[in-house]
Design an enzyme around this catalytic site. Structure first.
Site, PDB file in Angstrom:
ATOM      1  N   CYS A 120      41.887 -34.221  25.945  1.00  0.00           N
ATOM      2  CA  CYS A 120      40.466 -34.139  26.251  1.00  0.00           C
ATOM      3  C   CYS A 120      40.052 -35.489  26.807  1.00  0.00           C
ATOM      4  CB  CYS A 120      39.654 -33.812  24.995  1.00  0.00           C
ATOM      5  SG  CYS A 120      37.945 -33.338  25.390  1.00  0.00           S
ATOM      6  N   CYS A 122      36.866 -36.725  26.254  1.00  0.00           N
ATOM      7  CA  CYS A 122      35.651 -37.257  25.597  1.00  0.00           C
ATOM      8  C   CYS A 122      35.869 -38.566  24.849  1.00  0.00           C
ATOM      9  CB  CYS A 122      35.006 -36.211  24.692  1.00  0.00           C
ATOM     10  SG  CYS A 122      35.964 -35.796  23.237  1.00  0.00           S
ATOM     11  N   CYS A 130      33.444 -34.181  27.872  1.00  0.00           N
ATOM     12  CA  CYS A 130      34.859 -33.794  27.866  1.00  0.00           C
ATOM     13  C   CYS A 130      35.451 -33.690  29.269  1.00  0.00           C
ATOM     14  CB  CYS A 130      35.040 -32.479  27.112  1.00  0.00           C
ATOM     15  SG  CYS A 130      34.476 -32.583  25.405  1.00  0.00           S
ATOM     16  N   LYS A 195      36.425 -22.485  20.944  1.00  0.00           N
ATOM     17  CA  LYS A 195      35.849 -23.683  20.339  1.00  0.00           C
ATOM     18  C   LYS A 195      34.344 -23.617  20.483  1.00  0.00           C
ATOM     19  CE  LYS A 195      35.912 -28.704  20.611  1.00  0.00           C
ATOM     20  NZ  LYS A 195      36.509 -29.866  21.271  1.00  0.00           N
ATOM     21  N   ARG A 217      27.212 -30.409  24.302  1.00  0.00           N
ATOM     22  CA  ARG A 217      28.379 -29.727  24.865  1.00  0.00           C
ATOM     23  C   ARG A 217      28.162 -28.213  25.032  1.00  0.00           C
ATOM     24  NH1 ARG A 217      31.331 -34.223  24.326  1.00  0.00           N
ATOM     25  NH2 ARG A 217      32.154 -34.984  22.356  1.00  0.00           N
ATOM     26  N   GLU A 233      37.867 -15.342  25.911  1.00  0.00           N
ATOM     27  CA  GLU A 233      38.441 -16.696  26.018  1.00  0.00           C
ATOM     28  C   GLU A 233      39.906 -16.700  25.585  1.00  0.00           C
ATOM     29  OE1 GLU A 233      37.418 -19.456  27.200  1.00  0.00           O
ATOM     30  OE2 GLU A 233      35.252 -19.275  27.405  1.00  0.00           O
ATOM     31  N   LYS A 248      38.006 -22.605  16.213  1.00  0.00           N
ATOM     32  CA  LYS A 248      37.489 -23.847  15.665  1.00  0.00           C
ATOM     33  C   LYS A 248      35.973 -23.857  15.760  1.00  0.00           C
ATOM     34  CE  LYS A 248      37.533 -28.626  16.967  1.00  0.00           C
ATOM     35  NZ  LYS A 248      37.901 -29.606  17.941  1.00  0.00           N
ATOM     36  N   SER A 274      36.179 -31.688  10.851  1.00  0.00           N
ATOM     37  CA  SER A 274      35.720 -32.859  10.097  1.00  0.00           C
ATOM     38  C   SER A 274      34.495 -32.575   9.223  1.00  0.00           C
ATOM     39  CB  SER A 274      35.414 -33.993  11.066  1.00  0.00           C
ATOM     40  OG  SER A 274      34.431 -33.605  12.010  1.00  0.00           O
ATOM     41  N   TYR A 313      42.395 -31.793   7.556  1.00  0.00           N
ATOM     42  CA  TYR A 313      42.466 -33.170   7.051  1.00  0.00           C
ATOM     43  C   TYR A 313      42.934 -33.190   5.597  1.00  0.00           C
ATOM     44  CZ  TYR A 313      39.916 -33.861  11.343  1.00  0.00           C
ATOM     45  OH  TYR A 313      39.556 -33.836  12.666  1.00  0.00           O
TER      46      TYR A 313
HETATM   47  C1  PBG Z   1      37.459 -33.345  21.438  1.00  0.00           C
HETATM   48  C2  PBG Z   1      37.552 -32.766  20.082  1.00  0.00           C
HETATM   49  C3  PBG Z   1      36.559 -32.656  19.093  1.00  0.00           C
HETATM   50  C4  PBG Z   1      37.191 -32.167  17.964  1.00  0.00           C
HETATM   51  C5  PBG Z   1      38.528 -31.966  18.285  1.00  0.00           C
HETATM   52  N1  PBG Z   1      38.724 -32.313  19.604  1.00  0.00           N
HETATM   53  C6  PBG Z   1      35.146 -33.046  19.100  1.00  0.00           C
HETATM   54  C7  PBG Z   1      34.177 -32.393  19.968  1.00  0.00           C
HETATM   55  O1  PBG Z   1      34.442 -31.437  20.687  1.00  0.00           O
HETATM   56  O2  PBG Z   1      33.076 -32.912  19.942  1.00  0.00           O
HETATM   57  C8  PBG Z   1      36.557 -31.935  16.614  1.00  0.00           C
HETATM   58  C9  PBG Z   1      37.470 -32.063  15.447  1.00  0.00           C
HETATM   59  C10 PBG Z   1      36.793 -32.213  14.141  1.00  0.00           C
HETATM   60  O3  PBG Z   1      35.548 -32.185  14.028  1.00  0.00           O
HETATM   61  O4  PBG Z   1      37.519 -32.368  13.145  1.00  0.00           O
HETATM   62  N2  PBG Z   1      36.915 -32.552  22.404  1.00  0.00           N
END
Ligand code: PBG
Length: 328
Positions: A120, A122, A130, A195, A217, A233, A248, A274, A313
């Site tokens: 990515c 970003c 991104c 996503k 985003r 998708e 995700k 996260s 995690y």
């Molecule tokens: C990058 C990306 C993100 C995450 C994984 N790859 C952040 C986003 O899209 O803002 C999030 C992972 C997480 O929150 O643990 N594009």
């Protein structure tokens, strides 16, 4: 006289009986541990909103990967935290960037480990989006060759799996063609096919310094209410050559995981992101829930919903709990 109705409790009476009738089992072998890799040496810089996680320099990431292998984890997913950013995000394809360096060192310290590289822009763009910008909008088609270049850089370093998380249309086909053209037909692509534009990425963006400076985003990540769109998708990415597809975040999207599982015949990966991790820690710190039980219950929920593989995690602490249970 004992009444003769359904007695579900018979199969729950002892731990041995519960174990025998378990429908979904967890194994460290199905977990992927994310690692944040920064520049430098000997660095372990803790991420406050993600207890136990830290930004690691490539050498420390290699030591961490060996520790993960020792508890039975077979895969790591690498994110780069570069110290310099620019509008193009050119750090994403720097062969001396933190991610390629970490890939090479992990291949030496934990040779059996499957190394996944997130692709990515970003983390590498100064605006935090991104892809590259054109008149204030993320330019899909101009971004594709840049993503392919990043993927090639990680493949050359030795990455086994390329994981595009940018949500640009057509990137799986672009990356597949670039890999095939450079002699990397053997490297797999796991696409972040589904996503969502989610509130649960907050701690990650702080950890990776990838908060968009302007806007959000929602013009490229999916809208949370939609599930039929998720299937389009996922099917499009499989069609373009994705070897696995990801959903995700995880827990708020169990129905999506189930629907995708039924729509495709490639492995489905769930990412417990996260924010999911941080909120369980925050509640546990206040004594409001038992962290270990919440960890096991949420990861088993993702597996039960249909994910064969879970990125979390909690990978290391969960693997430790699972090996303790196996030997008790
Ligand atoms: C990058 C990306 C993100 C995450 C994984 N790859 C952040 C986003 O899209 O803002 C999030 C992972 C997480 O929150 O643990 N594009």
């Amino acid at each position: 006289m004992t009444r003769n109705f359904h007695r579900g409790r018979r199969l729950r009476r002892t731990s041995a009986m519960r174990d025998l009738v378990t429908e979904t089992r967890l194994s460290a072998r199905q977990l992927v541990a994310p690692l944040f890799v920064c520049e430098g040496q000997g660095i372990r810089d803790p991420i406050p909103s993600m207890p136990g996680q830290a930004r690691l320099s490539p050498d420390v990431a290699a030591v961490e990967a060996a520790a993960l292998a020792a508890v039975g984890i077979r895969a790591v997913l690498l994110f780069g935290v570069p110290s310099r950013k620019n509008p193009q995000g050119s750090g994403a394809w720097d062969p001396e960037g933190p991610v390629p360096q970490a890939v090479r060192l992990i291949k030496a310290s934990a040779p059996e480990m499957s190394v996944w590289a997130d692709v990515c822009l970003c983390e590498y763009t100064d605006h935090g989006h991104c892809g590259v910008l054109h008149e204030g909008d993320v330019d899909n088609d101009a971004t594709l060759p840049l993503l392919a270049q990043a993927a090639l850089t990680y493949a050359r370093a030795g990455a086994d799996v390329i994981a595009p998380s940018d949500m640009m249309d057509g990137r799986v086909a672009e990356i597949r063609a670039a890999l095939n053209g450079a002699g990397f037909a053997d490297r797999a692509i796991v696409s972040y096919a589904v996503k969502y534009a989610s509130a649960f990425y907050g701690p990650f963006r702080e950890a990776a310094g990838s908060m968009p400076q302007l806007g959000d985003r929602r013009g490229y990540q999916m809208d949370p209410p939609n599930v039929r769109e998720a299937l389009r998708e996922a099917l499009a990415d499989v069609d373009e050559g994705a070897d696995m597809v990801m959903v995700k975040p995880g827990l708020p999207y169990l129905d999506v995981i189930r629907a995708v599982r039924e729509a495709v015949n490639v492995p489905v990966v769930a990412y417990q992101v996260s924010g999911e991790f941080a909120m369980m820690h925050a509640a546990a710190e206040r004594g409001w829930l038992d962290l270990e039980r919440a960890m096991v219950e949420t990861v088993v929920a993702l597996r039960r919903a249909g994910a064969g593989i879970v990125i979390t995690y909690f990978a290391k602490p969960l693997a430790v709990v699972l090996s303790r249970e196996a030997s008790s």
